[in-house]
Design a protein around this motif. Structure first.
Motif, PDB file in Angstrom:
ATOM      1  N   ASP A   1     -50.862  77.485 -21.587  1.00 53.85           N
ATOM      2  CA  ASP A   1     -52.214  76.929 -21.671  1.00 53.85           C
ATOM      3  C   ASP A   1     -52.384  76.215 -22.998  1.00 53.85           C
ATOM      4  O   ASP A   1     -51.854  76.662 -24.028  1.00 53.85           O
ATOM      5  CB  ASP A   1     -53.286  78.028 -21.585  1.00 53.85           C
ATOM      6  CG  ASP A   1     -53.335  78.713 -20.243  1.00 53.85           C
ATOM      7  OD1 ASP A   1     -53.650  78.032 -19.246  1.00 53.85           O
ATOM      8  OD2 ASP A   1     -53.040  79.922 -20.180  1.00 53.85           O
ATOM      9  N   ALA A   2     -53.157  75.140 -22.977  1.00 53.58           N
ATOM     10  CA  ALA A   2     -53.547  74.444 -24.201  1.00 53.58           C
ATOM     11  C   ALA A   2     -54.919  73.829 -23.970  1.00 53.58           C
ATOM     12  O   ALA A   2     -55.096  73.045 -23.033  1.00 53.58           O
ATOM     13  CB  ALA A   2     -52.531  73.370 -24.571  1.00 53.58           C
ATOM     14  N   VAL A   3     -55.873  74.226 -24.793  1.00 53.05           N
ATOM     15  CA  VAL A   3     -57.226  73.712 -24.646  1.00 53.05           C
ATOM     16  C   VAL A   3     -57.775  73.334 -26.022  1.00 53.05           C
ATOM     17  O   VAL A   3     -57.441  73.958 -27.028  1.00 53.05           O
ATOM     18  CB  VAL A   3     -58.165  74.739 -23.976  1.00 53.05           C
ATOM     19  CG1 VAL A   3     -57.727  75.026 -22.555  1.00 53.05           C
ATOM     20  CG2 VAL A   3     -58.229  76.030 -24.781  1.00 53.05           C
ATOM     21  N   GLU A   4     -58.582  72.279 -26.048  1.00 59.70           N
ATOM     22  CA  GLU A   4     -59.293  71.905 -27.267  1.00 59.70           C
ATOM     23  C   GLU A   4     -60.779  72.179 -27.070  1.00 59.70           C
ATOM     24  O   GLU A   4     -61.306  72.031 -25.970  1.00 59.70           O
ATOM     25  CB  GLU A   4     -59.084  70.427 -27.606  1.00 59.70           C
ATOM     26  CG  GLU A   4     -57.736  70.114 -28.218  1.00 59.70           C
ATOM     27  CD  GLU A   4     -57.702  68.747 -28.898  1.00 59.70           C
ATOM     28  OE1 GLU A   4     -58.793  68.267 -29.316  1.00 59.70           O
ATOM     29  OE2 GLU A   4     -56.611  68.189 -29.014  1.00 59.70           O
ATOM     30  N   GLU A   5     -61.406  72.588 -28.140  1.00 52.74           N
ATOM     31  CA  GLU A   5     -62.856  72.789 -28.070  1.00 52.74           C
ATOM     32  C   GLU A   5     -63.443  72.678 -29.462  1.00 52.74           C
ATOM     33  O   GLU A   5     -62.732  72.789 -30.471  1.00 52.74           O
ATOM     34  CB  GLU A   5     -63.192  74.151 -27.455  1.00 52.74           C
ATOM     35  CG  GLU A   5     -62.778  75.346 -28.274  1.00 52.74           C
ATOM     36  CD  GLU A   5     -63.224  76.664 -27.646  1.00 52.74           C
ATOM     37  OE1 GLU A   5     -63.561  77.574 -28.407  1.00 52.74           O
ATOM     38  OE2 GLU A   5     -63.227  76.774 -26.414  1.00 52.74           O
ATOM     39  N   ASN A   6     -64.741  72.457 -29.523  1.00 53.14           N
ATOM     40  CA  ASN A   6     -65.444  72.415 -30.790  1.00 53.14           C
ATOM     41  C   ASN A   6     -65.948  73.798 -31.145  1.00 53.14           C
ATOM     42  O   ASN A   6     -66.584  74.471 -30.317  1.00 53.14           O
ATOM     43  CB  ASN A   6     -66.623  71.441 -30.726  1.00 53.14           C
ATOM     44  CG  ASN A   6     -66.190  69.996 -30.711  1.00 53.14           C
ATOM     45  OD1 ASN A   6     -65.212  69.632 -31.362  1.00 53.14           O
ATOM     46  ND2 ASN A   6     -66.899  69.162 -29.973  1.00 53.14           N
ATOM     47  N   HIS A   7     -65.647  74.223 -32.360  1.00 50.23           N
ATOM     48  CA  HIS A   7     -66.208  75.459 -32.888  1.00 50.23           C
ATOM     49  C   HIS A   7     -67.408  75.100 -33.751  1.00 50.23           C
ATOM     50  O   HIS A   7     -67.303  74.268 -34.660  1.00 50.23           O
ATOM     51  CB  HIS A   7     -65.161  76.207 -33.723  1.00 50.23           C
ATOM     52  CG  HIS A   7     -65.748  77.261 -34.613  1.00 50.23           C
ATOM     53  ND1 HIS A   7     -66.388  78.379 -34.114  1.00 50.23           N
ATOM     54  CD2 HIS A   7     -65.792  77.359 -35.972  1.00 50.23           C
ATOM     55  CE1 HIS A   7     -66.793  79.134 -35.130  1.00 50.23           C
ATOM     56  NE2 HIS A   7     -66.457  78.532 -36.256  1.00 50.23           N
ATOM     57  N   ARG A   8     -68.534  75.700 -33.453  1.00 46.52           N
ATOM     58  CA  ARG A   8     -69.739  75.469 -34.244  1.00 46.52           C
ATOM     59  C   ARG A   8     -69.788  76.511 -35.364  1.00 46.52           C
ATOM     60  O   ARG A   8     -69.828  77.711 -35.102  1.00 46.52           O
ATOM     61  CB  ARG A   8     -70.995  75.567 -33.370  1.00 46.52           C
ATOM     62  CG  ARG A   8     -72.286  75.212 -34.101  1.00 46.52           C
ATOM     63  CD  ARG A   8     -73.476  75.284 -33.165  1.00 46.52           C
ATOM     64  NE  ARG A   8     -74.722  74.979 -33.832  1.00 46.52           N
ATOM     65  CZ  ARG A   8     -75.198  73.755 -34.021  1.00 46.52           C
ATOM     66  NH1 ARG A   8     -74.522  72.722 -33.568  1.00 46.52           N
ATOM     67  NH2 ARG A   8     -76.345  73.564 -34.653  1.00 46.52           N
ATOM     68  N   THR A   9     -69.770  76.046 -36.590  1.00 51.41           N
ATOM     69  CA  THR A   9     -69.774  76.954 -37.735  1.00 51.41           C
ATOM     70  C   THR A   9     -71.179  77.513 -37.961  1.00 51.41           C
ATOM     71  O   THR A   9     -72.166  76.977 -37.444  1.00 51.41           O
ATOM     72  CB  THR A   9     -69.316  76.223 -39.008  1.00 51.41           C
ATOM     73  OG1 THR A   9     -70.346  75.304 -39.416  1.00 51.41           O
ATOM     74  CG2 THR A   9     -68.012  75.467 -38.769  1.00 51.41           C
TER      75      THR A   9
ATOM     76  N   GLY B   1     -73.688  75.030 -38.841  1.00 48.88           N
ATOM     77  CA  GLY B   1     -74.077  74.053 -37.835  1.00 48.88           C
ATOM     78  C   GLY B   1     -73.134  72.890 -37.651  1.00 48.88           C
ATOM     79  O   GLY B   1     -73.352  72.053 -36.775  1.00 48.88           O
ATOM     80  N   SER B   2     -72.080  72.789 -38.453  1.00 53.21           N
ATOM     81  CA  SER B   2     -71.124  71.695 -38.292  1.00 53.21           C
ATOM     82  C   SER B   2     -70.144  72.019 -37.158  1.00 53.21           C
ATOM     83  O   SER B   2     -70.067  73.152 -36.670  1.00 53.21           O
ATOM     84  CB  SER B   2     -70.364  71.451 -39.598  1.00 53.21           C
ATOM     85  OG  SER B   2     -69.599  72.585 -39.942  1.00 53.21           O
ATOM     86  N   GLN B   3     -69.400  70.990 -36.735  1.00 48.67           N
ATOM     87  CA  GLN B   3     -68.447  71.136 -35.637  1.00 48.67           C
ATOM     88  C   GLN B   3     -67.021  70.998 -36.173  1.00 48.67           C
ATOM     89  O   GLN B   3     -66.728  70.098 -36.966  1.00 48.67           O
ATOM     90  CB  GLN B   3     -68.690  70.064 -34.566  1.00 48.67           C
ATOM     91  CG  GLN B   3     -70.077  70.111 -33.944  1.00 48.67           C
ATOM     92  CD  GLN B   3     -70.212  71.200 -32.907  1.00 48.67           C
ATOM     93  OE1 GLN B   3     -69.228  71.658 -32.342  1.00 48.67           O
ATOM     94  NE2 GLN B   3     -71.440  71.609 -32.644  1.00 48.67           N
TER      95      GLN B   3
END
Length: 212
Positions: free
Chosen positions: A181-189, A192-194
């Motif tokens: 598996d390989a997935v990309e996603e945004n982590h919200r700190t 509030g930044s991504q």
């Protein structure tokens, strides 16, 4: 230099609350989803590398896993986790070590690393990390590694990072490991930044081969 890592990370965890660091997650949902996909028995040995003060061991204990180890270069971070877990922490193995110098003395069914490998920017440190992983992960076992994607930040916690795509991580681990598996996603700190992350799940061949 590797010798400065304990001082740096002890300083981070001494001066910042858990919820103040950029990588904080109240519930590590993506890691949990990938761990569940491995269909491990509850007595499987799970190692969280660069655990810091992550909430992952809390959730794994709640899900019934009984053989959990957490490793971090910061004794301060692991003591924070030990205090938070209280009595539940008696069943967790705490290891204070630099992953770039650690010699595994036990084997694991799952190696989990969220945002540790990308801090190892020197080739020798990344090679040492991969060698420790190969020594530790059982045949048929899994490696879950995540970090900043190629479009992610160039620095974190005052340090440079080495961003990588799944192919680069696969090359580092070697031919004994298959990418599942390989997935990309945004982590919200918390601020509030991504931050763009890539998550990978590998499985080791059931018969050990060469280094790759």
């Amino acid at each position: 230099m590797p010798s400065t890592r304990p001082e740096h990370w002890d300083g981070v965890f001494t001066t910042k609350a858990d919820e103040a660091v950029s990588w904080f997650q109240a519930t590590p949902e993506t890691s949990l989803r990938l761990i569940r996909a491995c269909n491990l028995p509850k007595d499987a040995v799970i190692l969280d590398v660069g655990a810091g003060a992550s909430r992952l061991p809390d959730t794994l204990l709640e899900e019934g896993f009984t053989n959990i180890a957490v490793l971090d270069v910061s004794a301060v971070a692991l003591e924070r986790t030990r205090a938070r877990l209280g009595g539940n922490g008696h069943s967790v193995r705490f290891i204070v070590a630099d992953i770039a110098a650690w010699q595994p003395d036990f084997t694991v069914d799952l190696w989990h690393d969220r945002a540790t490998l990308h801090f190892l920017t020197e080739p020798r440190d990344r090679a040492a990390y991969a060698e420790a992983l190969r020594q530790a992960v059982n045949p048929g076992g899994y490696a879950l590694i995540s970090g900043f994607a190629p479009s992610g930040p160039e620095r974190c916690s005052g340090l440079p990072v080495l961003r990588a795509d799944p192919a680069a991580i696969a090359i580092l681990l070697g031919s004994d490991f298959d990418l599942l598996d390989a997935v990309e996603e945004n982590h919200r700190t918390p601020s509030g930044s991504q931050q763009r992350f890539v998550f990978t799940r590998f499985q080791r061949h059931h018969t050990r081969g060469g280094v790759g």
